[in-house]
Design an enzyme around this catalytic site. Structure first.
Site, PDB file in Angstrom:
ATOM      1  N   CYS A 289      36.131  26.790  15.603  1.00 26.72           N
ATOM      2  CA  CYS A 289      37.446  26.029  15.321  1.00 26.72           C
ATOM      3  C   CYS A 289      38.880  26.564  15.823  1.00 26.72           C
ATOM      4  CB  CYS A 289      37.659  25.602  13.827  1.00 26.72           C
ATOM      5  SG  CYS A 289      37.753  27.192  12.912  1.00 26.72           S
ATOM      6  N   THR A 290      38.614  27.914  15.816  1.00 29.56           N
ATOM      7  CA  THR A 290      39.869  28.673  16.281  1.00 29.56           C
ATOM      8  C   THR A 290      40.074  28.322  18.108  1.00 29.56           C
ATOM      9  OG1 THR A 290      39.932  30.425  14.426  1.00 29.56           O
ATOM     10  CG2 THR A 290      41.166  30.920  16.237  1.00 29.56           C
TER      11      THR A 290
END
Length: 449
Positions: free
Chosen positions: A215-216
């Site tokens: 997600c980062t």
């Protein structure tokens, strides 16, 4: 006409230069010291000549320093392996290379340079991977010195040398001297295969790099490394610019670099460079010249001690030296204990905790992250049957249905499995499975169906 040479205030004719080059070395080789073992130390002329006949093999990122040190320590027969070519970024610390050498083979250029500067030494270069050589190749050496930049390569050479040992053949025993650096930190160690702690025994000291959440990478990258990982993991998978990623192909790295650079510009992140891209993709730790020099000197010092018996080498009560130059200069030596359940040099299976409700596919994937395993493409056998084989293709297809089955349906609590991995040579890792959650097996022939 050749000119005379000045050495220690005395003018010498050129013909005597070679004889005087080794005078200080001979003071060590031919005179016992305070730690010399009189039962094994030989100060004769013949012993000094024998050292020159010792065949030494070296490989890896510390190669420039190691080659120079070995040649100046009296070793005359040396082989070196390095698969890389010279890059501009190498020139600040790998002093055997020049601007004109960029793009050439590291092993070949380094060998020629040292042979030119130290007369009488013979260095055979090999521009390939260490895995490309067979057991007969490694059998020819007396010592093996490694300054490799990956734990996978270290594990492979370690398991190969352990596998070479034949108790009925003393010549099959090849001491391994390993050095490594990480910024201002480094270590050197001496491994006597099957006798002392090996690299696999020490694997827990090399924890895998922490993964960055997807997600980062996908939504909120904050560092240049995040942009590179995004290009490496996500952009490459989506666009497939080449059939298969080759971390050593400059064209592939350049594609990742450009993608990461564009990603960084989108989020106003600076610091993405070609060198950083290569370092992140290949998990390379930035090297510092002074650390390399110290660790290479330690490795070659151990090689000299083993070859001459002038002093005790690491490997007995103390077999591991750690160096730290972060705040000052600090070294520490200690004994790393040999593990009886080491999958390479031990004599018993290693206990491995596993959730029996995992599918075999999930279990295989988990082996890569486990500090005690760290395997990439494992094949797994249980007693009397094969659970999954990565190759050949016929066996992979035949065993692929097992990937969807639960571990507890394939083996029992306390059963022993054998695991192989292509990056680790022919060694068969033995693990004893210990189920970590409640599981009731069907009452059949001792195994769940």
């Amino acid at each position: 006409m050749s000119q005379p040479v000045m050495v220690s205030g005395t003018i010498l004719a050129p013909s005597s230069t070679m004889a005087t080059r080794w005078q200080y070395l001979d003071n060590v080789r031919r005179n016992s010291g305070p730690f010399t073992d009189p039962d094994v130390f030989d100060a004769s002329e013949a012993a000094a000549t024998n050292m020159e006949q010792i065949n030494v093999f070296g490989a890896g990122g510390l190669g420039c320093e190691i080659l120079k040190n070995l040649a100046l320590s009296g070793f005359k027969k040396i082989h070196v392996i390095d698969m890389d070519t010279i890059d501009v970024s190498n020139l600040n610390r790998q002093f055997l290379f020049r601007q004109s050498d960029v793009g050439e083979s590291k092993a070949e250029v380094a060998a020629k340079f040292v042979e030119k500067r130290v007369k009488g030494v013979s260095i055979t270069p090999h521009n390939c991977k260490i895995q490309d050589k067979d057991e007969d190749f490694y059998m020819q050496f007396t010592l093996v010195i490694c300054g490799l930049d990956s734990i996978e390569a270290r594990r492979w050479i370690n398991s190969t040398l352990v596998d070479l040992v034949d108790m009925n053949n003393p010549d099959s025993f090849k001491p391994l001297i390993d050095g490594g650096t990480e910024g201002f930190k480094g270590q050197s160690r001496v491994i006597y295969p099957t006798m002392t702690s090996c690299i696999e025994c020490q694997l827990d000291m090399h924890a895998p790099r922490a993964a960055v959440p997807l997600c980062t990478l996908a939504t909120i990258p904050r560092q240049p490394e995040h942009c590179i990982e995004w290009a490496h993991i996500m952009a490459w998978e989506q666009e497939k610019p080449f059939p298969k990623l080759d971390n050593d192909d400059p064209e592939h790295i350049t594609w990742l670099y450009k993608k990461a650079l564009a990603r960084a510009a989108e989020f106003n992140i600076t610091g993405v460079t070609y060198s950083l891209t290569q370092g992140v993709v290949k998990n390379i730790i930035p090297a510092i010249a002074s650390t390399n020099a110290i660790i290479a000197a330690s490795c070659c010092n151990e090689a000299f001690k083993i070859a001459t018996n002038a002093n005790p080498a690491l490997g007995g009560e103390e077999n591991y030296m750690m160096y730290s130059g972060n705040d000052s200069i600090y070294t520490y030596t200690f004994k790393h204990e040999k593990k009886d359940d080491c999958p390479v040099c031990g004599n018993m299976a290693k206990n491995l905790d596993v959730d029996p409700n995992l599918t075999l596919q999930e279990f295989i994937e988990s082996l890569a992250a486990r500090p005690e395993a760290q395997l990439k493409k494992p094949s797994i056998r249980a007693e009397g049957r094969t659970l999954y084989m990565q190759s050949p293709e016929s066996l992979r297809l035949q065993t692929a249905p097992n990937l969807e089955k639960k571990v507890g349906d394939l083996v029992g609590n306390g059963d022993e499995i054998g695991v192989t991995d292509p990056s680790l040579g022919r060694v068969d890792f033995k693990f004893r499975l210990k189920f970590t959650s409640e599981f009731v097996k069907a009452e059949t022939n001792g195994h769940a169906k």
